[in-house]
Enzyme design. Structure first.
Site, PDB file in Angstrom:
ATOM      1  CE1 TYR A  90      -7.816  42.187  -8.358  1.00 55.15           C
ATOM      2  CE2 TYR A  90      -9.404  41.589  -7.132  1.00 55.15           C
ATOM      3  CZ  TYR A  90      -8.950  42.051  -7.016  1.00 55.15           C
ATOM      4  OH  TYR A  90      -8.822  42.866  -6.230  1.00 55.15           O
ATOM      5  CB  SER A 233     -34.698  49.433 -35.690  1.00 58.66           C
ATOM      6  OG  SER A 233     -34.569  48.660 -35.295  1.00 58.66           O
ATOM      7  N   GLY A 234     -37.289  47.660 -36.877  1.00 59.19           N
ATOM      8  CA  GLY A 234     -37.151  46.547 -38.153  1.00 59.19           C
ATOM      9  C   GLY A 234     -35.498  45.340 -37.658  1.00 59.19           C
ATOM     10  N   GLY A 235     -35.340  45.831 -36.072  1.00 63.37           N
ATOM     11  CA  GLY A 235     -33.960  44.815 -35.590  1.00 63.37           C
ATOM     12  C   GLY A 235     -34.805  43.450 -35.183  1.00 63.37           C
ATOM     13  CB  VAL A 236     -33.270  40.354 -33.467  1.00 66.02           C
ATOM     14  CG1 VAL A 236     -33.844  39.832 -32.263  1.00 66.02           C
ATOM     15  CG2 VAL A 236     -32.616  40.280 -34.814  1.00 66.02           C
ATOM     16  CG  ASP A 237     -32.569  43.913 -29.923  1.00 66.91           C
ATOM     17  OD1 ASP A 237     -32.528  42.293 -30.590  1.00 66.91           O
ATOM     18  OD2 ASP A 237     -30.883  43.725 -29.889  1.00 66.91           O
ATOM     19  CB  SER A 238     -37.467  47.615 -31.455  1.00 65.05           C
ATOM     20  OG  SER A 238     -36.930  47.459 -33.025  1.00 65.05           O
ATOM     21  CB  SER A 239     -39.212  42.777 -33.947  1.00 65.27           C
ATOM     22  OG  SER A 239     -37.755  43.509 -35.065  1.00 65.27           O
TER      23      SER A 239
END
Ligand code: XMP
Length: 523
Positions: A90, A233-239
Protein backbone atom coordinates in the site's frame (compact mmCIF):
# COMPACT_ATOMS: atom_id res chain seq x y z
CA UNK A 1 6.47 6.68 32.07
CA UNK A 2 10.06 5.65 31.95
CA UNK A 3 9.81 3.73 28.74
CA UNK A 4 8.50 6.68 26.77
CA UNK A 5 11.77 8.52 27.02
CA UNK A 6 13.04 7.04 23.78
CA UNK A 7 10.34 8.85 21.85
CA UNK A 8 12.30 12.05 22.10
CA UNK A 9 15.80 10.78 22.63
CA UNK A 10 16.91 8.35 19.99
CA UNK A 11 17.64 8.63 16.31
CA UNK A 12 15.11 6.34 14.76
CA UNK A 13 13.30 4.88 11.80
CA UNK A 14 9.55 5.49 11.83
CA UNK A 15 7.19 2.88 10.44
CA UNK A 16 3.77 4.24 9.59
CA UNK A 17 1.20 1.52 10.00
CA UNK A 18 -1.53 1.32 7.40
CA UNK A 19 -2.99 -1.81 8.96
CA UNK A 20 -1.02 -4.69 7.48
CA UNK A 21 -0.95 -7.94 9.47
CA UNK A 22 2.84 -7.98 9.18
CA UNK A 23 3.81 -4.40 10.06
CA UNK A 24 5.32 -5.67 13.31
CA UNK A 25 7.77 -7.76 11.37
CA UNK A 26 9.24 -4.64 9.73
CA UNK A 27 10.03 -3.31 13.19
CA UNK A 28 11.51 -6.63 14.25
CA UNK A 29 13.82 -6.76 11.25
CA UNK A 30 15.05 -3.23 11.96
CA UNK A 31 15.62 -3.98 15.65
CA UNK A 32 17.60 -7.05 14.55
CA UNK A 33 19.91 -4.62 12.78
CA UNK A 34 20.38 -2.98 16.21
CA UNK A 35 18.60 0.16 15.08
CA UNK A 36 15.82 1.78 17.09
CA UNK A 37 12.45 2.12 15.37
CA UNK A 38 8.87 2.87 16.29
CA UNK A 39 5.55 1.97 14.73
CA UNK A 40 3.13 4.90 14.62
CA UNK A 41 -0.38 5.17 13.29
CA UNK A 42 -1.34 8.09 11.08
CA UNK A 43 -2.76 10.15 13.94
CA UNK A 44 0.43 9.80 15.95
CA UNK A 45 2.57 10.57 12.95
CA UNK A 46 0.60 13.68 12.09
CA UNK A 47 1.37 15.08 15.54
CA UNK A 48 5.11 15.05 14.96
CA UNK A 49 6.52 18.54 14.59
CA UNK A 50 10.21 17.91 14.91
CA UNK A 51 11.68 15.52 12.36
CA UNK A 52 15.34 15.92 13.40
CA UNK A 53 15.62 12.48 14.98
CA UNK A 54 13.82 10.67 12.16
CA UNK A 55 16.37 9.14 9.84
CA UNK A 56 13.99 7.19 7.64
CA UNK A 57 10.29 6.51 7.13
CA UNK A 58 8.68 3.25 6.05
CA UNK A 59 5.07 3.19 4.87
CA UNK A 60 3.60 -0.23 5.59
CA UNK A 61 1.13 -2.29 3.61
CA UNK A 62 -2.54 -2.37 4.52
CA UNK A 63 -6.04 -3.33 3.43
CA UNK A 64 -6.96 0.10 1.98
CA UNK A 65 -6.96 1.01 -1.69
CA UNK A 66 -5.97 4.33 -3.19
CA UNK A 67 -8.58 3.67 -5.88
CA UNK A 68 -11.35 4.43 -3.39
CA UNK A 69 -12.53 7.92 -2.48
CA UNK A 70 -11.46 7.90 1.13
CA UNK A 71 -8.08 6.32 1.46
CA UNK A 72 -5.58 6.93 4.28
CA UNK A 73 -3.23 9.70 3.23
CA UNK A 74 0.01 11.09 4.48
CA UNK A 75 1.09 14.70 4.54
CA UNK A 76 3.00 15.45 1.31
CA UNK A 77 5.49 17.62 3.20
CA UNK A 78 7.37 14.58 4.43
CA UNK A 79 8.75 14.19 0.92
CA UNK A 80 10.27 17.67 1.12
CA UNK A 81 12.36 16.94 4.19
CA UNK A 82 15.08 14.90 2.57
CA UNK A 83 14.27 11.93 4.79
CA UNK A 84 14.49 8.61 2.90
CA UNK A 85 11.07 6.97 2.43
CA UNK A 86 10.30 3.35 1.55
CA UNK A 87 6.73 2.37 0.69
CA UNK A 88 5.77 -1.29 0.94
CA UNK A 89 2.68 -2.59 -0.92
CA UNK A 90 0.00 0.00 0.00
CA UNK A 91 2.95 2.30 0.76
CA UNK A 92 4.16 1.98 -2.85
CA UNK A 93 0.68 2.65 -4.19
CA UNK A 94 0.31 5.71 -1.97
CA UNK A 95 3.65 7.14 -3.11
CA UNK A 96 2.66 6.47 -6.72
CA UNK A 97 -0.66 8.22 -6.26
CA UNK A 98 0.91 11.23 -4.55
CA UNK A 99 3.45 11.66 -7.35
CA UNK A 100 0.91 11.34 -10.17
CA UNK A 101 1.11 7.65 -11.09
CA UNK A 102 -1.90 5.49 -11.94
CA UNK A 103 -3.10 2.61 -9.82
CA UNK A 104 -5.69 0.08 -10.89
CA UNK A 105 -7.66 -2.55 -9.06
CA UNK A 106 -7.51 -5.72 -11.04
CA UNK A 107 -8.88 -9.15 -10.27
CA UNK A 108 -6.88 -10.60 -13.17
CA UNK A 109 -3.55 -9.16 -12.22
CA UNK A 110 -3.71 -9.81 -8.52
CA UNK A 111 -0.84 -11.71 -6.93
CA UNK A 112 -0.91 -13.66 -3.69
CA UNK A 113 2.09 -15.73 -2.70
CA UNK A 114 5.45 -16.37 -4.27
CA UNK A 115 6.56 -14.49 -7.41
CA UNK A 116 9.82 -14.07 -9.28
CA UNK A 117 11.16 -10.54 -9.28
CA UNK A 118 13.27 -9.58 -12.30
CA UNK A 119 15.74 -6.72 -12.13
CA UNK A 120 15.27 -3.88 -14.64
CA UNK A 121 17.58 -1.20 -13.21
CA UNK A 122 20.30 -1.34 -10.60
CA UNK A 123 19.64 0.39 -7.28
CA UNK A 124 21.26 0.76 -3.87
CA UNK A 125 18.06 -0.69 -2.39
CA UNK A 126 18.71 -4.02 -4.08
CA UNK A 127 22.43 -4.39 -3.24
CA UNK A 128 23.31 -8.11 -2.80
CA UNK A 129 19.71 -9.07 -3.49
CA UNK A 130 19.50 -10.76 -6.90
CA UNK A 131 21.01 -13.91 -8.25
CA UNK A 132 21.24 -13.67 -12.05
CA UNK A 133 18.91 -10.67 -11.90
CA UNK A 134 16.17 -12.75 -10.23
CA UNK A 135 14.88 -13.31 -6.72
CA UNK A 136 11.85 -14.91 -5.04
CA UNK A 137 9.52 -12.46 -3.36
CA UNK A 138 6.20 -12.63 -1.50
CA UNK A 139 3.24 -10.75 -2.94
CA UNK A 140 -0.16 -10.00 -1.51
CA UNK A 141 -1.99 -7.39 -3.58
CA UNK A 142 -4.86 -6.68 -5.86
CA UNK A 143 -4.08 -3.08 -6.81
CA UNK A 144 -1.15 -2.43 -9.12
CA UNK A 145 0.69 0.61 -10.41
CA UNK A 146 -0.05 0.80 -14.14
CA UNK A 147 1.58 4.16 -14.90
CA UNK A 148 4.82 5.28 -13.29
CA UNK A 149 4.62 8.45 -11.23
CA UNK A 150 6.49 11.48 -12.52
CA UNK A 151 10.26 11.47 -11.95
CA UNK A 152 10.34 7.80 -10.96
CA UNK A 153 12.10 4.91 -12.68
CA UNK A 154 11.12 1.27 -12.69
CA UNK A 155 13.58 -0.99 -10.86
CA UNK A 156 11.95 -4.41 -11.16
CA UNK A 157 8.97 -6.37 -12.49
CA UNK A 158 7.19 -9.69 -12.07
CA UNK A 159 5.20 -11.47 -14.76
CA UNK A 160 2.00 -9.96 -13.37
CA UNK A 161 3.05 -6.48 -12.35
CA UNK A 162 5.33 -4.27 -14.35
CA UNK A 163 6.13 -1.62 -11.73
CA UNK A 164 6.99 -3.80 -8.76
CA UNK A 165 9.82 -1.62 -7.48
CA UNK A 166 10.27 2.06 -8.19
CA UNK A 167 12.67 4.83 -7.25
CA UNK A 168 12.61 8.62 -7.51
CA UNK A 169 15.31 9.90 -9.84
CA UNK A 170 16.59 12.57 -7.44
CA UNK A 171 15.18 11.93 -3.98
CA UNK A 172 15.62 8.92 -1.75
CA UNK A 173 12.05 7.73 -2.24
CA UNK A 174 11.43 4.06 -3.00
CA UNK A 175 8.41 1.81 -3.37
CA UNK A 176 8.13 -1.97 -3.55
CA UNK A 177 5.00 -4.01 -4.17
CA UNK A 178 6.19 -7.16 -2.37
CA UNK A 179 6.81 -7.70 1.35
CA UNK A 180 10.50 -7.76 2.34
CA UNK A 181 9.59 -8.21 6.03
CA UNK A 182 8.25 -11.76 5.66
CA UNK A 183 10.62 -14.71 5.52
CA UNK A 184 8.98 -15.96 2.30
CA UNK A 185 10.78 -13.12 0.48
CA UNK A 186 14.07 -14.90 0.10
CA UNK A 187 16.39 -11.98 0.73
CA UNK A 188 13.91 -9.49 2.13
CA UNK A 189 16.10 -8.81 5.13
CA UNK A 190 18.81 -7.53 2.76
CA UNK A 191 16.43 -4.88 1.37
CA UNK A 192 15.57 -3.63 4.85
CA UNK A 193 19.26 -3.62 5.73
CA UNK A 194 20.15 -1.68 2.55
CA UNK A 195 17.44 0.88 3.24
CA UNK A 196 18.16 1.36 6.93
CA UNK A 197 21.95 1.22 7.02
CA UNK A 198 23.02 2.36 3.52
CA UNK A 199 20.26 4.69 2.44
CA UNK A 200 19.11 6.19 5.77
CA UNK A 201 22.67 5.88 7.10
CA UNK A 202 21.47 5.63 10.68
CA UNK A 203 24.04 4.40 13.20
CA UNK A 204 23.38 1.25 15.23
CA UNK A 205 21.90 2.45 18.50
CA UNK A 206 19.82 -0.37 20.00
CA UNK A 207 21.75 -2.57 22.44
CA UNK A 208 20.03 -4.56 25.13
CA UNK A 209 22.63 -3.86 27.82
CA UNK A 210 22.29 -0.12 27.37
CA UNK A 211 18.51 -0.48 27.40
CA UNK A 212 18.64 -2.52 30.59
CA UNK A 213 20.59 0.21 32.38
CA UNK A 214 18.33 2.91 31.01
CA UNK A 215 15.15 1.11 32.10
CA UNK A 216 16.49 0.47 35.61
CA UNK A 217 17.52 4.11 35.95
CA UNK A 218 14.12 5.28 34.70
CA UNK A 219 12.33 2.88 37.07
CA UNK A 220 14.32 4.25 40.02
CA UNK A 221 13.38 7.80 39.05
CA UNK A 222 9.75 6.94 38.56
CA UNK A 223 9.08 4.67 41.52
CA UNK A 224 11.39 6.18 44.13
CA UNK A 225 10.11 4.74 47.43
CA UNK A 226 6.68 3.69 46.16
CA UNK A 227 5.42 0.15 46.53
CA UNK A 228 4.69 -2.07 43.53
CA UNK A 229 2.78 -5.34 43.25
CA UNK A 230 3.14 -7.85 40.46
CA UNK A 231 1.27 -11.02 39.48
CA UNK A 232 3.88 -13.63 38.66
CA UNK A 233 2.70 -16.29 36.25
CA UNK A 234 6.01 -18.08 35.85
CA UNK A 235 6.13 -17.04 32.19
CA UNK A 236 8.94 -15.08 30.57
CA UNK A 237 7.37 -11.60 30.49
CA UNK A 238 6.14 -11.18 34.06
CA UNK A 239 9.33 -12.84 35.38
CA UNK A 240 11.68 -10.50 33.54
CA UNK A 241 9.54 -7.49 34.49
CA UNK A 242 9.67 -8.51 38.18
CA UNK A 243 13.43 -9.16 38.21
CA UNK A 244 14.02 -5.83 36.51
CA UNK A 245 11.83 -3.89 38.95
CA UNK A 246 13.38 -5.77 41.86
CA UNK A 247 16.79 -4.58 40.68
CA UNK A 248 15.53 -1.01 40.74
CA UNK A 249 13.54 -0.90 43.98
CA UNK A 250 14.34 -4.11 45.91
CA UNK A 251 12.08 -4.71 48.90
CA UNK A 252 9.33 -2.43 47.70
CA UNK A 253 8.26 -4.98 45.10
CA UNK A 254 5.75 -7.59 46.29
CA UNK A 255 4.94 -10.47 43.97
CA UNK A 256 1.87 -12.67 44.12
CA UNK A 257 1.64 -16.15 42.62
CA UNK A 258 -1.76 -17.80 42.33
CA UNK A 259 -1.76 -21.58 42.09
CA UNK A 260 -4.82 -22.22 39.95
CA UNK A 261 -4.08 -25.93 39.67
CA UNK A 262 -4.20 -25.43 35.92
CA UNK A 263 -0.49 -25.23 35.29
CA UNK A 264 1.84 -27.88 33.87
CA UNK A 265 3.05 -30.67 36.11
CA UNK A 266 5.39 -29.29 38.83
CA UNK A 267 5.40 -25.89 37.14
CA UNK A 268 4.21 -23.91 40.13
CA UNK A 269 6.71 -25.40 42.56
CA UNK A 270 9.72 -25.15 40.27
CA UNK A 271 8.98 -21.53 39.26
CA UNK A 272 8.45 -20.54 42.89
CA UNK A 273 11.77 -22.07 43.87
CA UNK A 274 13.60 -20.12 41.18
CA UNK A 275 11.89 -16.84 42.09
CA UNK A 276 12.61 -17.16 45.77
CA UNK A 277 16.03 -18.79 45.85
CA UNK A 278 17.65 -17.53 42.72
CA UNK A 279 16.08 -14.16 42.00
CA UNK A 280 15.39 -13.34 45.67
CA UNK A 281 11.93 -12.02 44.90
CA UNK A 282 9.48 -11.32 47.67
CA UNK A 283 6.69 -13.76 46.72
CA UNK A 284 3.37 -14.42 48.39
CA UNK A 285 1.59 -17.56 47.22
CA UNK A 286 -2.14 -18.23 47.06
CA UNK A 287 -3.28 -21.83 46.84
CA UNK A 288 -6.54 -21.69 44.92
CA UNK A 289 -6.67 -25.09 43.24
CA UNK A 290 -9.99 -26.07 44.79
CA UNK A 291 -11.61 -22.71 44.18
CA UNK A 292 -10.86 -22.86 40.46
CA UNK A 293 -11.98 -26.47 40.18
CA UNK A 294 -15.25 -25.64 41.87
CA UNK A 295 -15.93 -22.59 39.72
CA UNK A 296 -15.20 -24.54 36.55
CA UNK A 297 -17.37 -27.52 37.43
CA UNK A 298 -19.42 -28.68 34.41
CA UNK A 299 -18.35 -25.67 32.32
CA UNK A 300 -17.73 -26.68 28.71
CA UNK A 301 -17.87 -23.42 26.83
CA UNK A 302 -14.37 -22.03 26.09
CA UNK A 303 -15.34 -18.39 26.51
CA UNK A 304 -17.07 -19.07 29.82
CA UNK A 305 -13.99 -20.93 31.05
CA UNK A 306 -11.81 -17.95 30.15
CA UNK A 307 -14.17 -15.47 31.83
CA UNK A 308 -14.50 -17.49 35.03
CA UNK A 309 -10.75 -17.92 35.31
CA UNK A 310 -10.03 -14.27 34.58
CA UNK A 311 -12.58 -13.01 37.11
CA UNK A 312 -11.55 -15.44 39.81
CA UNK A 313 -7.92 -14.55 39.32
CA UNK A 314 -8.64 -10.87 39.76
CA UNK A 315 -10.76 -11.49 42.85
CA UNK A 316 -8.03 -13.47 44.58
CA UNK A 317 -5.27 -11.15 43.51
CA UNK A 318 -7.18 -8.10 44.65
CA UNK A 319 -7.94 -9.61 48.04
CA UNK A 320 -4.29 -10.40 48.62
CA UNK A 321 -2.99 -7.14 47.21
CA UNK A 322 -5.15 -5.12 49.60
CA UNK A 323 -3.19 -6.63 52.46
CA UNK A 324 -0.11 -4.77 51.30
CA UNK A 325 -0.36 -1.22 52.57
CA UNK A 326 0.17 1.85 50.40
CA UNK A 327 0.72 0.10 47.12
CA UNK A 328 0.80 2.62 44.30
CA UNK A 329 1.73 0.61 41.19
CA UNK A 330 0.80 -2.62 39.45
CA UNK A 331 3.63 -4.09 37.35
CA UNK A 332 2.79 -5.89 34.13
CA UNK A 333 4.90 -7.64 31.52
CA UNK A 334 3.22 -5.90 28.59
CA UNK A 335 5.30 -6.21 25.41
CA UNK A 336 5.62 -3.94 22.38
CA UNK A 337 3.41 -6.18 20.19
CA UNK A 338 0.63 -5.83 22.80
CA UNK A 339 0.92 -2.06 22.57
CA UNK A 340 0.86 -2.16 18.78
CA UNK A 341 -2.13 -4.49 18.76
CA UNK A 342 -4.02 -2.34 21.22
CA UNK A 343 -4.22 0.61 18.83
CA UNK A 344 -5.79 0.32 15.42
CA UNK A 345 -4.00 1.84 12.45
CA UNK A 346 -6.68 4.48 12.12
CA UNK A 347 -5.86 5.66 15.61
CA UNK A 348 -8.85 4.46 17.59
CA UNK A 349 -8.15 2.61 20.82
CA UNK A 350 -9.37 -0.96 20.58
CA UNK A 351 -7.94 -2.28 23.84
CA UNK A 352 -6.95 -5.67 22.59
CA UNK A 353 -4.16 -6.29 25.08
CA UNK A 354 -3.98 -9.98 25.86
CA UNK A 355 -5.63 -11.05 29.05
CA UNK A 356 -2.48 -12.38 30.71
CA UNK A 357 -0.87 -8.99 30.56
CA UNK A 358 -3.93 -7.25 31.67
CA UNK A 359 -5.14 -8.15 35.14
CA UNK A 360 -8.65 -7.02 34.25
CA UNK A 361 -10.01 -3.81 35.71
CA UNK A 362 -7.72 -4.11 38.69
CA UNK A 363 -5.61 -0.97 38.23
CA UNK A 364 -8.74 1.22 38.09
CA UNK A 365 -10.59 -0.50 40.91
CA UNK A 366 -7.64 -0.35 43.24
CA UNK A 367 -6.58 3.07 41.99
CA UNK A 368 -3.23 1.65 40.92
CA UNK A 369 -0.95 3.12 38.33
CA UNK A 370 0.57 0.77 35.77
CA UNK A 371 4.28 0.22 35.37
CA UNK A 372 5.20 -1.67 32.21
CA UNK A 373 8.98 -1.75 31.84
CA UNK A 374 8.98 -4.07 28.79
CA UNK A 375 6.51 -2.18 26.68
CA UNK A 376 9.04 -1.18 24.04
CA UNK A 377 10.45 -4.66 23.59
CA UNK A 378 9.75 -7.71 21.46
CA UNK A 379 9.74 -11.16 23.04
CA UNK A 380 13.21 -12.10 21.82
CA UNK A 381 14.52 -8.81 23.18
CA UNK A 382 12.92 -9.58 26.55
CA UNK A 383 14.72 -12.93 26.56
CA UNK A 384 18.01 -11.15 25.86
CA UNK A 385 17.28 -8.63 28.57
CA UNK A 386 16.58 -11.47 31.00
CA UNK A 387 19.87 -13.04 30.05
CA UNK A 388 21.70 -9.79 30.68
CA UNK A 389 20.04 -9.72 34.13
CA UNK A 390 21.60 -13.13 34.80
CA UNK A 391 18.36 -15.08 34.39
CA UNK A 392 18.62 -18.64 33.07
CA UNK A 393 16.95 -20.84 30.47
CA UNK A 394 14.40 -22.58 32.73
CA UNK A 395 12.41 -19.34 32.71
CA UNK A 396 13.68 -17.54 29.62
CA UNK A 397 13.36 -20.36 27.10
CA UNK A 398 9.91 -21.42 28.25
CA UNK A 399 7.31 -21.72 25.53
CA UNK A 400 4.38 -19.29 25.85
CA UNK A 401 1.59 -20.55 28.08
CA UNK A 402 -1.95 -19.14 28.02
CA UNK A 403 -3.39 -17.34 31.05
CA UNK A 404 -6.32 -19.80 31.43
CA UNK A 405 -3.77 -22.62 31.43
CA UNK A 406 -4.74 -26.24 30.97
CA UNK A 407 -8.44 -25.32 31.21
CA UNK A 408 -8.41 -24.43 27.51
CA UNK A 409 -6.42 -27.56 26.66
CA UNK A 410 -8.89 -29.90 28.32
CA UNK A 411 -11.76 -29.71 25.88
CA UNK A 412 -15.12 -30.02 27.52
CA UNK A 413 -15.51 -30.47 31.27
CA UNK A 414 -12.59 -29.97 33.61
CA UNK A 415 -12.14 -32.53 36.36
CA UNK A 416 -9.31 -33.36 38.74
CA UNK A 417 -8.76 -36.64 36.90
CA UNK A 418 -8.60 -35.01 33.46
CA UNK A 419 -6.12 -32.40 34.71
CA UNK A 420 -3.93 -35.18 36.07
CA UNK A 421 -4.07 -37.19 32.82
CA UNK A 422 -3.18 -34.15 30.75
CA UNK A 423 -0.38 -33.04 33.08
CA UNK A 424 1.23 -36.47 32.80
CA UNK A 425 0.98 -36.62 28.99
CA UNK A 426 2.19 -33.03 28.57
CA UNK A 427 5.13 -33.64 30.90
CA UNK A 428 6.26 -36.65 28.87
CA UNK A 429 5.89 -34.69 25.63
CA UNK A 430 7.82 -31.63 26.83
CA UNK A 431 10.56 -33.70 28.47
CA UNK A 432 10.98 -35.78 25.33
CA UNK A 433 11.31 -32.60 23.27
CA UNK A 434 14.01 -31.41 25.65
CA UNK A 435 15.76 -34.80 25.66
CA UNK A 436 15.82 -34.85 21.84
CA UNK A 437 17.02 -31.23 21.77
CA UNK A 438 13.94 -30.12 19.83
CA UNK A 439 12.38 -27.86 22.48
CA UNK A 440 14.26 -24.72 21.50
CA UNK A 441 13.52 -25.18 17.77
CA UNK A 442 9.82 -25.00 18.47
CA UNK A 443 7.92 -21.81 19.28
CA UNK A 444 5.21 -23.52 21.28
CA UNK A 445 4.35 -27.14 22.02
CA UNK A 446 1.74 -28.68 24.24
CA UNK A 447 -0.53 -31.67 24.75
CA UNK A 448 -4.33 -31.35 24.90
CA UNK A 449 -6.99 -33.77 26.00
CA UNK A 450 -9.93 -34.30 23.65
CA UNK A 451 -13.31 -35.03 25.23
CA UNK A 452 -13.67 -38.20 23.17
CA UNK A 453 -13.00 -41.77 24.08
CA UNK A 454 -12.04 -44.34 21.49
CA UNK A 455 -11.51 -48.08 21.56
CA UNK A 456 -8.06 -49.57 21.77
CA UNK A 457 -6.42 -52.81 22.67
CA UNK A 458 -3.66 -53.16 25.25
CA UNK A 459 -2.29 -56.56 26.11
CA UNK A 460 -5.26 -58.69 25.28
CA UNK A 461 -7.84 -56.35 26.67
CA UNK A 462 -10.11 -53.80 25.13
CA UNK A 463 -9.60 -50.22 26.29
CA UNK A 464 -11.91 -47.23 25.97
CA UNK A 465 -9.95 -44.10 26.76
CA UNK A 466 -9.25 -40.49 25.82
CA UNK A 467 -7.44 -39.09 22.78
CA UNK A 468 -4.39 -36.94 23.42
CA UNK A 469 -3.68 -34.28 20.80
CA UNK A 470 -0.15 -32.96 20.40
CA UNK A 471 0.58 -29.54 18.95
CA UNK A 472 3.95 -28.03 18.03
CA UNK A 473 4.30 -24.89 15.96
CA UNK A 474 6.94 -22.59 14.62
CA UNK A 475 6.09 -18.92 14.61
CA UNK A 476 7.60 -15.50 15.00
CA UNK A 477 5.01 -13.87 17.17
CA UNK A 478 2.05 -16.22 17.50
CA UNK A 479 0.00 -14.26 14.94
CA UNK A 480 0.69 -16.87 12.28
CA UNK A 481 2.12 -20.33 12.81
CA UNK A 482 3.03 -23.51 10.96
CA UNK A 483 3.25 -27.06 12.23
CA UNK A 484 6.65 -28.30 13.31
CA UNK A 485 7.86 -31.13 11.06
CA UNK A 486 8.65 -34.02 13.38
CA UNK A 487 10.27 -37.15 11.99
CA UNK A 488 8.09 -40.27 11.91
CA UNK A 489 10.47 -41.80 14.43
CA UNK A 490 9.83 -39.00 16.90
CA UNK A 491 6.07 -39.24 16.45
CA UNK A 492 6.15 -43.00 17.04
CA UNK A 493 8.37 -42.56 20.09
CA UNK A 494 6.18 -39.93 21.72
CA UNK A 495 2.98 -41.83 20.98
CA UNK A 496 4.43 -44.98 22.58
CA UNK A 497 5.76 -43.15 25.59
CA UNK A 498 2.46 -41.41 26.32
CA UNK A 499 0.29 -44.49 25.81
CA UNK A 500 2.59 -46.73 27.81
CA UNK A 501 2.82 -44.39 30.78
CA UNK A 502 -0.44 -42.47 31.05
CA UNK A 503 -3.44 -44.41 32.08
CA UNK A 504 -6.52 -42.78 30.60
CA UNK A 505 -5.08 -42.24 27.09
CA UNK A 506 -5.04 -44.90 24.36
CA UNK A 507 -4.64 -42.79 21.22
CA UNK A 508 -2.30 -39.93 20.26
CA UNK A 509 -2.83 -37.61 17.29
CA UNK A 510 -0.65 -34.82 15.92
CA UNK A 511 -2.31 -31.55 14.82
CA UNK A 512 -0.88 -30.50 11.45
CA UNK A 513 -2.96 -27.38 10.80
CA UNK A 514 -1.38 -23.98 10.50
CA UNK A 515 -2.63 -20.65 11.83
CA UNK A 516 -4.63 -19.40 10.01
CA UNK A 517 -7.02 -21.16 9.50
CA UNK A 518 -6.66 -22.78 12.95
CA UNK A 519 -5.48 -21.03 16.08
CA UNK A 520 -2.59 -22.27 18.19
CA UNK A 521 -4.77 -23.14 21.17
CA UNK A 522 -7.81 -25.35 20.70
CA UNK A 523 -10.28 -23.28 22.72
P1 XMP B 1 -4.10 -18.50 19.53
O1 XMP B 1 -4.75 -19.70 20.13
O2 XMP B 1 -4.97 -17.28 19.57
O3 XMP B 1 -2.86 -18.18 20.46
O4 XMP B 1 -3.55 -18.76 18.16
C1 XMP B 1 -1.81 -17.30 20.16
C2 XMP B 1 -0.87 -17.24 21.35
O5 XMP B 1 -1.55 -16.65 22.46
C3 XMP B 1 -1.60 -17.56 23.55
N1 XMP B 1 -2.91 -17.40 24.18
C4 XMP B 1 -3.12 -16.80 25.34
N2 XMP B 1 -2.26 -16.27 26.21
N3 XMP B 1 -4.05 -15.73 27.65
C5 XMP B 1 -2.73 -15.78 27.36
O6 XMP B 1 -1.96 -15.40 28.19
C6 XMP B 1 -4.98 -16.24 26.84
O7 XMP B 1 -6.15 -16.21 27.11
C7 XMP B 1 -4.48 -16.82 25.62
N4 XMP B 1 -5.08 -17.42 24.57
C8 XMP B 1 -4.10 -17.77 23.71
C9 XMP B 1 -1.40 -18.93 22.94
O8 XMP B 1 -0.88 -19.85 23.89
C10 XMP B 1 -0.44 -18.62 21.84
O9 XMP B 1 0.87 -18.51 22.32
Amino acid sequence: MPTNSNFTRKNKIIIIDFGSQVTKLIARRIRELKVYCEILNLQEFKKIRNFDKIKGIILSGGPSTVTSKNYPKIQKEIFLKNIPVLGICYGLQLISKIFGGKIKKSSKKREFGQAILIEKERSKLFKNFYKNKRSNVWMSHQDAVIKLPKNFINLASTSNSKFTAIQHIKKKIFGIQFHPEVTHTEKGYQIIKNFVLDICRIKKNWFINTEKNRIIKDLKNLLKKDKVICALSGGVDSSVAAVLINKAIKKNLKCIMVDTGLLRKNEFKSSLKIFKNRYKLNVKIINAKNVFLKKLKNIKDPERKRKIIGNQFIRLFEKEARKFKNVKYLAQGTLYPDIIESKSFSGSKTSKIKSHHNVGGLPKRMKLKLVEPLKELFKDEVRNLGRSLGMGNPILQKHPFPGPGLAIRILGKITKNRIKILQEADDIYINTLKEKKLYNNIWQAYAALLPLKTVGVMGDSRTFEYICLLRAVVSEDGMTAAKYDFSNDFLSLISNRIINSVSGINRVVYDITSKPPSTIELE
